[in-house]
Design a protein around this motif. Structure first.
Motif, PDB file in Angstrom:
ATOM      1  N   GLY A  41       3.703  -9.012 -10.552  1.00 48.84           N
ATOM      2  CA  GLY A  41       2.303  -9.018 -10.958  1.00 48.84           C
ATOM      3  C   GLY A  41       1.656  -7.679 -10.635  1.00 48.84           C
ATOM      4  N   PRO A  42       0.511  -7.698  -9.931  1.00 52.36           N
ATOM      5  CA  PRO A  42      -0.176  -6.443  -9.620  1.00 52.36           C
ATOM      6  C   PRO A  42       0.327  -5.759  -8.350  1.00 52.36           C
ATOM      7  CG  PRO A  42      -1.490  -8.271  -8.856  1.00 52.36           C
ATOM      8  CD  PRO A  42      -0.273  -8.883  -9.506  1.00 52.36           C
ATOM      9  N   VAL A  43       1.390  -6.299  -7.738  1.00 50.86           N
ATOM     10  CA  VAL A  43       1.859  -5.792  -6.448  1.00 50.86           C
ATOM     11  C   VAL A  43       3.202  -5.098  -6.617  1.00 50.86           C
ATOM     12  CG1 VAL A  43       2.553  -6.411  -4.111  1.00 50.86           C
ATOM     13  CG2 VAL A  43       0.643  -7.607  -5.193  1.00 50.86           C
ATOM     14  N   ASP A  44       3.333  -3.903  -6.051  1.00 45.37           N
ATOM     15  CA  ASP A  44       4.601  -3.176  -5.994  1.00 45.37           C
ATOM     16  C   ASP A  44       5.069  -3.107  -4.560  1.00 45.37           C
ATOM     17  OD1 ASP A  44       4.448  -2.752  -8.704  1.00 45.37           O
ATOM     18  OD2 ASP A  44       3.805  -0.663  -8.555  1.00 45.37           O
ATOM     19  N   VAL A  45       6.372  -3.294  -4.348  1.00 41.81           N
ATOM     20  CA  VAL A  45       6.965  -3.251  -3.016  1.00 41.81           C
ATOM     21  C   VAL A  45       8.056  -2.184  -3.019  1.00 41.81           C
ATOM     22  CG1 VAL A  45       8.144  -4.556  -1.211  1.00 41.81           C
ATOM     23  CG2 VAL A  45       6.492  -5.710  -2.697  1.00 41.81           C
ATOM     24  N   LEU A  46       7.994  -1.295  -2.028  1.00 41.43           N
ATOM     25  CA  LEU A  46       8.911  -0.161  -1.950  1.00 41.43           C
ATOM     26  C   LEU A  46       9.476  -0.036  -0.551  1.00 41.43           C
ATOM     27  CD1 LEU A  46      10.042   2.525  -3.228  1.00 41.43           C
ATOM     28  CD2 LEU A  46       8.020   3.639  -2.254  1.00 41.43           C
ATOM     29  N   ALA A  47      10.805   0.034  -0.439  1.00 45.17           N
ATOM     30  CA  ALA A  47      11.453   0.395   0.822  1.00 45.17           C
ATOM     31  C   ALA A  47      11.663   1.900   0.795  1.00 45.17           C
ATOM     32  CB  ALA A  47      12.780  -0.338   0.982  1.00 45.17           C
ATOM     33  N   ALA A  48      10.890   2.618   1.594  1.00 48.99           N
ATOM     34  CA  ALA A  48      10.841   4.085   1.495  1.00 48.99           C
ATOM     35  C   ALA A  48      11.738   4.793   2.487  1.00 48.99           C
ATOM     36  CB  ALA A  48       9.399   4.553   1.684  1.00 48.99           C
ATOM     37  N   GLY A  49      12.261   4.088   3.502  1.00 46.38           N
ATOM     38  CA  GLY A  49      13.088   4.741   4.506  1.00 46.38           C
ATOM     39  C   GLY A  49      12.442   4.714   5.876  1.00 46.38           C
ATOM     40  N   VAL A  50      13.239   5.054   6.876  1.00 47.45           N
ATOM     41  CA  VAL A  50      12.823   4.953   8.272  1.00 47.45           C
ATOM     42  C   VAL A  50      12.169   6.255   8.735  1.00 47.45           C
ATOM     43  CG1 VAL A  50      13.653   4.640  10.630  1.00 47.45           C
ATOM     44  CG2 VAL A  50      14.601   3.247   8.777  1.00 47.45           C
TER      45      VAL A  50
END
Length: 231
Positions: A41-50
């Motif tokens: 939907g309107p939400v984006d989820v990102l694993a960007a790193g430590v």
């Protein structure tokens, strides 16, 4: 929503409400740099790193390439809680995001880069009170206070005492929030940080960590967020 690693992103996605019948289906969007954006939907989820540098780079990439401007950037995942304010399994909502070890050691003690005249070491957050109220109403134990960003996780009582002396009222520490906040500020987007507490800040004791409980709390938190206020 910006996490450090994929298991944190997965917990966030499990908690997010399902899209409405007329919304686009969930999607995975590759970004330059090897990032993968998960969209619901309107939400984006990102694993960007430590760490703060990886978090800043990933967040800035997503912000720069967004087809429509984001209304909020939320740094999230698990982290260490300062006892007794933030016990294991609780949630911490940041009212300030602080770079706790960005500065210099001096004969008179630690000096922040702000005190040295080189920049900022904290960012205010948006929606902290509303988010904390929603989580508490949903039955999640929730603390509000500064969340410290560190490049080296605290592993001794002496370091924990130093941090609490420099940052009275600190509720949690993690490794990404300030990097996310710097990227958000650069794009003029409000920022928030939310952490599920997996361990106590202090002597490193992996046997005492409760990572499963923290992931469960993180998932539940994202089911309870007041999205009408955030989006």
């Amino acid at each position: 929503m910006v996490t450090a690693v994929a298991p944190e992103a997965a917990a966030v996605l499990r908690g997010l409400p399902a899209g409405s019948a007329d919304s686009a289906p969930d999607a995975e969007l590759p970004l330059p740099g090897g990032y993968l954006l998960h969209r619901r939907g309107p939400v984006d989820v990102l694993a960007a790193g430590v760490g703060p540098a990886a978090a800043a780079a990933g967040t800035a990439t997503a912000l720069a390439l967004a087809a429509q401007p984001y209304r909020l950037v939320l740094s999230t995942g698990i982290g260490g809680g300062f006892a007794p304010l933030a016990p294991l399994g609780s949630i911490v909502v940041a009212d300030q995001i602080v770079a706790a070890d960005l500065g210099a050691d001096t004969p008179d003690g630690f000096a922040t880069v702000t005190e040295l005249g080189f920049g900022r070491v904290s960012h205010p957050t948006a929606h902290a009170a509303a988010v904390a109220a929603a989580l508490r109403d949903g039955g999640l134990p929730t603390a509000v206070g500064p969340v410290l960003t560190v490049s080296t996780v605290t592993g001794t009582a002496a370091r924990a005492e130093q941090l609490t002396a420099r940052h009275p009222g600190a509720a949690a520490e993690a490794m990404e929030g300030f990097g996310v906040a710097e990227a958000a500020a650069g794009h003029g987007v409000p920022v928030l940080e939310l952490r599920a507490v997996s361990n106590a800040v202090g002597p490193r004791d992996r046997a005492a960590w409760r990572i499963g409980e923290a992931f469960a709390a993180l998932e539940r938190a994202f089911a309870l967020l007041p999205y009408d206020r955030l989006l």
